[in-house]
Scaffold this active site. Sequence first.
Site, mmCIF file in Angstrom:
data_model
loop_
_atom_site.group_PDB
_atom_site.id
_atom_site.type_symbol
_atom_site.label_atom_id
_atom_site.label_comp_id
_atom_site.label_asym_id
_atom_site.label_seq_id
_atom_site.Cartn_x
_atom_site.Cartn_y
_atom_site.Cartn_z
ATOM 1 C CB THR A 1 -0.990 0.069 1.485
ATOM 2 O OG1 THR A 1 -1.676 -1.339 1.113
ATOM 3 C CG2 THR A 1 -1.884 1.684 1.467
ATOM 4 C CG ASP B 1 -1.506 -7.430 -2.563
ATOM 5 O OD1 ASP B 1 -2.003 -6.386 -2.946
ATOM 6 O OD2 ASP B 1 -0.947 -8.185 -1.375
ATOM 7 C CB SER B 2 2.686 -8.544 1.430
ATOM 8 O OG SER B 2 1.612 -8.214 1.854
ATOM 9 C CB SER B 3 -1.444 -11.097 -0.773
ATOM 10 O OG SER B 3 -1.976 -10.659 -1.992
ATOM 11 C CB THR C 1 0.462 -4.341 6.240
ATOM 12 O OG1 THR C 1 -0.455 -4.230 6.166
ATOM 13 C CG2 THR C 1 1.543 -3.283 6.180
ATOM 14 C CG ASP C 2 -2.653 -7.684 3.550
ATOM 15 O OD1 ASP C 2 -3.199 -6.825 4.411
ATOM 16 O OD2 ASP C 2 -2.676 -7.473 2.429
ATOM 17 C CB THR D 1 -1.893 -21.089 21.494
ATOM 18 O OG1 THR D 1 -3.285 -21.187 21.990
ATOM 19 C CG2 THR D 1 -1.638 -19.869 21.713
ATOM 20 C CD GLN D 2 -7.236 -22.662 16.836
ATOM 21 O OE1 GLN D 2 -8.623 -21.855 17.205
ATOM 22 N NE2 GLN D 2 -7.744 -23.786 16.316
ATOM 23 C CB CYS D 3 -4.040 -17.997 22.446
ATOM 24 S SG CYS D 3 -5.618 -19.170 23.680
HETATM 25 N N1 ASP Z 1 -2.419 -6.064 -0.121
HETATM 26 C C1 ASP Z 1 -1.618 -4.832 0.577
HETATM 27 C C2 ASP Z 1 -0.257 -5.571 0.578
HETATM 28 O O1 ASP Z 1 -0.249 -6.660 1.343
HETATM 29 C C3 ASP Z 1 -1.798 -4.095 1.540
HETATM 30 C C4 ASP Z 1 -1.118 -3.331 2.442
HETATM 31 O O2 ASP Z 1 -0.030 -3.184 2.033
HETATM 32 O O3 ASP Z 1 -1.303 -2.894 3.534
HETATM 33 O O4 ASP Z 1 0.544 -5.917 0.155
#
Ligand code: ASP
Length: 356
Positions: free
Chosen positions: A22, A66-68, A98-99, A285-287
């Site tokens: 982003t 995109d990090s995804s 961030t993802d 853990t899922q916690c």
């Molecule tokens: N979809 C973006 C990514 O992870 C979201 C971000 O940058 O916050 O590349």
Amino acid sequence: MTASMNTHDEKASILLIYTGGTIGMIENPETGVLESFNFQHLKDNMPELKKLGYAVSTIQFDPAMDSSEMGPDSWMKIVRIIADNYQLYDGFVVLHGTDTMSFTASALSFMLENLSKPVILTGSQLPIGMLRTDGKENLITAIEIAAAKENGVPVVPEVCIFFENDLLRGNRTSKINADNFNAFRSYNYPPLAHAGIYIKYDTQQIYHPVSRKPLKPHYLLDRNIAVLKLFPGISPQVVESILNIPGLKGVVMETFGSGNAPCYDWFLAMLKEAVDRGIVIVNVTQCSAGSVEMHRYETGHKLLKAGVISGFDSTTESAVTKLMFLFGHGLTSEEVKDHMNCSLIGEVTIPDTFRP
Ligand code: ASP
């Protein structure tokens, strides 16, 4: 926290690696969708970069990602850039979506053995060109941290995430919020620094390399890892199909509370059978916070008897990338288990009472 250290080194040289996310995105005027843009967009929107007083060089992923869509290949690319430029710079700032930033930070912490310089990942929730962006502050502070030295020694020679005031050990983080600027947490390890008027470092918590060995970059990762997230009512078909994925070597099993799972006979039998085939099953853990303690309840104890090992207080991100790293280096299941039972680079807290 120790007193703030004003450790600006006027001549510090920083390599800014823009991978995407982003922070450097721009809104497509036709669709309104955020799309990755050329790094020039970031530089144009941040004249402050020039004012910082450091020698900041930039390098960008082409195309920005995109990090995804990032994974082992992108992690290797970042490691290669850092290794190739290691002697030329005092610190590295990785701009990243961030993802999946926590996965990348975890992976880099294992792949950059003997790291003695800062590698600070950051990004933003709003593009840098937007008025209310969080990107400028994140980026400027990340650069300051990457440049910080005390008596000529880098203050934070670790892979970290800096986001919205806090510097966190990368392999302890998770993204916890899709909307807020405060998007990352490290629930099981304290922040390494807090940025207010001053940047206050908690020097006790920062990892310093014990030896002065040269950086050893690693490029071997094995993707034959799966995550099995338990939920009440999970069916034998789901568990069976995951544990029988061809080539599977390791499973990060997300359990309930302090490492508990249902005691169904079919479930324990499937786990034991997979462990007997050499699959390493790690219990996390899922916690969000706290540690797995399989001795605490009967349900956890049965997992232990089935051959499941504890991930203690590891995040899923850290456990997944650690398994990829260990299997990538050709370790046997027993060797992988031994390494999972110790901390390689501060990613896990092993209780003093633990006996494998
Ligand atoms: N979809 C973006 C990514 O992870 C979201 C971000 O940058 O916050 O590349």
